[in-house]
Enzyme design. Sequence first.
Site, PDB file in Angstrom:
ATOM      1  N   HIS A   1      -8.005  12.502  18.333  1.00 18.41           N
ATOM      2  CA  HIS A   1      -7.855  11.094  18.705  1.00 18.41           C
ATOM      3  C   HIS A   1      -9.186  10.556  19.212  1.00 18.41           C
ATOM      4  O   HIS A   1      -9.864  11.224  19.990  1.00 18.41           O
ATOM      5  CB  HIS A   1      -6.821  10.939  19.824  1.00 18.41           C
ATOM      6  CG  HIS A   1      -5.407  11.104  19.354  1.00 18.41           C
ATOM      7  ND1 HIS A   1      -4.392  11.502  20.186  1.00 18.41           N
ATOM      8  CD2 HIS A   1      -4.847  10.918  18.146  1.00 18.41           C
ATOM      9  CE1 HIS A   1      -3.263  11.543  19.508  1.00 18.41           C
ATOM     10  NE2 HIS A   1      -3.511  11.199  18.265  1.00 18.41           N
TER      11      HIS A   1
ATOM     12  N   TYR B   1       7.391  13.417  18.914  1.00 17.95           N
ATOM     13  CA  TYR B   1       8.475  13.998  18.116  1.00 17.95           C
ATOM     14  C   TYR B   1       8.983  15.268  18.787  1.00 17.95           C
ATOM     15  O   TYR B   1      10.185  15.530  18.851  1.00 17.95           O
ATOM     16  CB  TYR B   1       8.022  14.355  16.686  1.00 17.95           C
ATOM     17  CG  TYR B   1       7.264  13.263  15.959  1.00 17.95           C
ATOM     18  CD1 TYR B   1       7.384  11.926  16.320  1.00 17.95           C
ATOM     19  CD2 TYR B   1       6.430  13.577  14.888  1.00 17.95           C
ATOM     20  CE1 TYR B   1       6.674  10.938  15.644  1.00 17.95           C
ATOM     21  CE2 TYR B   1       5.725  12.606  14.206  1.00 17.95           C
ATOM     22  CZ  TYR B   1       5.846  11.284  14.595  1.00 17.95           C
ATOM     23  OH  TYR B   1       5.133  10.325  13.935  1.00 17.95           O
TER      24      TYR B   1
ATOM     25  N   GLU C   1      -2.779  12.524  27.538  1.00 21.25           N
ATOM     26  CA  GLU C   1      -3.799  13.464  27.092  1.00 21.25           C
ATOM     27  C   GLU C   1      -5.122  13.117  27.759  1.00 21.25           C
ATOM     28  O   GLU C   1      -5.238  12.082  28.427  1.00 21.25           O
ATOM     29  CB  GLU C   1      -3.913  13.461  25.561  1.00 21.25           C
ATOM     30  CG  GLU C   1      -4.283  12.114  24.963  1.00 21.25           C
ATOM     31  CD  GLU C   1      -4.072  12.071  23.435  1.00 21.25           C
ATOM     32  OE1 GLU C   1      -3.114  12.682  22.943  1.00 21.25           O
ATOM     33  OE2 GLU C   1      -4.869  11.396  22.772  1.00 21.25           O
TER      34      GLU C   1
ATOM     35  N   GLY D   1       0.850  -1.191   0.000  1.00 19.25           N
ATOM     36  CA  GLY D   1       0.000   0.000   0.000  1.00 19.25           C
ATOM     37  C   GLY D   1       0.883   1.237   0.000  1.00 19.25           C
ATOM     38  O   GLY D   1       2.058   1.153   0.351  1.00 19.25           O
ATOM     39  N   SER D   2       0.356   2.393  -0.403  1.00 21.89           N
ATOM     40  CA  SER D   2       1.221   3.565  -0.539  1.00 21.89           C
ATOM     41  C   SER D   2       1.818   3.984   0.809  1.00 21.89           C
ATOM     42  O   SER D   2       2.997   4.321   0.918  1.00 21.89           O
ATOM     43  CB  SER D   2       0.449   4.726  -1.168  1.00 21.89           C
ATOM     44  OG  SER D   2      -0.631   5.088  -0.344  1.00 21.89           O
TER      45      SER D   2
END
Lengths: 301, 401
Positions: free
Chosen positions: A258, A170, A220, A18-19
Site C-alpha cells: 500500500h 475479508y 496498518e 472496463g474489464s
Amino acid sequence: MSILITPSTKVLVQGITGSFGARHAQLSIEYGSQIVAGVTPGKGGQVFEHAGKKVPIFDTVEEAAKQTGATVSAIFVPPPFAADAILEAVDAGLDLAVCITEGIPVNDMVKVKRAMIGKKTRLIGPNCPGVVTPGEGKDSHGGCRIGIAPGYIHKKGNIGVVSRSGTLTYEAVWQLTCRGVGQSTCVGIGGDPVNGTSHLDVIKMFNDDPETHGIIMIGEIGGSGEEEAAEWIKQNCKKPVAGFIAGATAPPGRRMGHAGAIVSGGKGTAAAKIAAFKDAGIGISVTPSEMADTLLQMMKR
Amino acid sequence: MNIHEYQGKQLLSQYGVAVPLGKDCATAEDAKKIAEEFFKAGESMVVVKSQIHAGGRGKGTFKSGFKGGVKLCKTADDVYEKAKAMLGQVLVTKQTGEEGRLVSTLLVAGAPEIKKEFYCAVLLDRASSRPLMMVSVEGGVDIEEVAEKHPGKIIKETIDPAVGMMPYQARKLATALGLKGDLIASAAKLFLGVYKTWWECDASMVEINPLCIIVGKDGKEELVAVDAKIGLDDNALYRHKNIQAMRDLAEEAPLEIEASKFNLNYIKLDGSIACLVNGAGLAMATMDIIGHFGGSPANFLDVGGGASKEQVTAAFKIIVSDPNVKGILVNIFGGIMDCNVIATGIVAAVKETHLSIPLVVRLEGNNVVAGKKTLADSGVAIITGDSMADAAQKVVKAVGK
C-alpha cells in the site's frame, strides 16, 4: 440500519465498460445490489446487460444520477483519470463516491481532497475494496455491495468492520461469519496516504448506528489515522472495539504494498498504534487470526 | 523511486534552486577534467561525492578500506586519486547495511566556503492531506534527532494546494531562520523552487540538508542547496518520462526488479520463512504472525487480487532463489479468485521449481474444498494449515527442525 448504504441504495458505476468495472458490476448485480446506471464517456445510450438486468449507460455522472436517481457511485476508472472521475461524482451532488482505483498519484488526491471541501459528497477510498451492507438472503444476498469484496463471505448482523486493507477485511468478516456473527456494514477506507474517509469518520458513524453493537478496526503502519481514532474512542465510543494493526515486522522506510503503509522518520509504527489502542481500551487482536474472537470475548462481558 | 543527488540537483536547478557548480562522471579521468574546469572557473575547492541511494556517505567506509564516500580536494590530481579510490568500490554507510552499495557514478562539485547550515524539506502532511515545508537552523545533522530532542527548532508551513506555496510563506520561513536583508529574498526564491520541484515532479519528498549560506564569487552571501535527496511517487511516474530515465536498477535488489516484471509486489527481508500472499494488508499480517510464533519472514510478497498461474510460478521462483529461505508459507484468502485455480498454480509451481523445502499452504474462500483436494491429490509434499495461526505455527516448526 447500517451505515453509508442500505440494500435499497441506488448505485451507478463509473467505468462500467472496463474489464474490471464490468466484472464487479456483474458480481454486484448477482449479489442483488441496485446497480441502476453505468457511466462511460462516449458510450451513452448503450446498455450493460447481465443476468437479465439491463443497466443504461450514460456519458456523464450528472445525467446518470438525474435519470436513474442514483445517489452513490462506484469508481473503477484507471489511475490517470480517477481524480477527474471523483470530482465529477462530487459535482453531480452524489451522497457517496467509492473509489476502488489503485495507483492514483498522491498529488491528484491532494487536489481532490482540497476541491471537496464544503461539498456534500463523501469519498471512500481510493485504493479500497469498497463498502458492503449485507442482505437478508442466502450468503447475505440482497445486500448492497459496492466495490470488489466477495459478497458471500458476509452475513447480516450487528458488527461494524473498518479497515485500510481489503484482504484483512475479508479475513475479519469471514471469521465473524464462520462464528455465526453478522455485520452491519463493512468499510474499506483504502491503503493510500490521502483518502476521503478516515478510520475516525467511520467509527463515529458506527457509534451512532443503533444496529451496530461492536466494531472491528483494522489498521496498518503509516500515518496517524489509527491513533486519531483511538483517542476519540477513548473519550466517546459507547461500543466495544477490537483492533488489529498490520506491519509490526515491516522494515522502516519501505512501502509495504500500500502506498500509505510506510514507517518514515520513526512515525507510524505498529508499536505506537498498538499502544494507542491499548490506551483507548480497544481489545488487541495479537495475531490476525483472533480478530473476531477478540471482539466477541469483549462483547460477552 | 529514489534518485541520485546529482539527478536531484538537476531537477532542482530547473526550478530555480541554486546549487553549487557540479557534474556527474563515471571515470577518474573525467572527474579530473571536470575538476580542472571548475578550478579554472574560480573554485578554490572541489568535492568528490559518491552517488548511491543512501545517506551517511561522508562517514562511510569502502570495503577496500578507503575511508569516506565524500572528499574535499584542493587540486585536480587529488580529485583523480580520490575518484580512483571510490569508483568500482563498495561503500558501506549506516544506511546501506553491511552489504554496502557499489559506487559507479561520482558527482564532482564546487565546494564554496560554508558560513551556516540549515535544513529544508517538503513532504506530504498526511494529517492535513496537504504539502508541508519544514525548515530548521539545525542543518547538516540528522533531522530525526533534531525532531526528537529539539522539536521547537523545526519550523513548519502547510501549503494550500489550491494556490501553491505563496511568497509570503517562503519569506516567513526565511525570517524564522533568522535571515536578514538580501538573504530573505534569496531564501524565498529557493524555498519556492524547492516546493515547485516537489509539486511538479510529483515527489514524495524533497530534502535539502544542508542548505547553506556561502560566500559567492562577488563576496556577497548567498544560499545554495549543497545536498539534495529526492524521492518520487511511483504512481505518478507515468507522467514524467524524464524522471523515469533516472531510475538506477543497480540501486535496487535484483529479486525486487525481477518481481516487478511480473507485477508482483516483493520486498526482500532477511528472515528464513518466505511468504506468498494475496493483498498487501494480509501480506504484512502474515509476516507479523510468522514473527509472533518465533519465525522470521524472508520477504513481503503480495501477488495481488487476480494472480495468474504464471504469476504464482514466478513468485515461487523468486522466493526460492533467496538462499536464506528455509520454508514457505502460502496464505491466500481467495475472495473472488477461485481457490482451486490457485491450488493448481501452486502444484505446478512446486513441480516446476523442484521445491525441496517445507511448504505450508493455507487456503480460504471461494471453492476452497476443491482447492484443498487438488493440493491433497497432487502427490506433492504440502502441509496444509486450517487458519493463519495454524499455518504460521506449522511453518515455523517445519523450519526449526
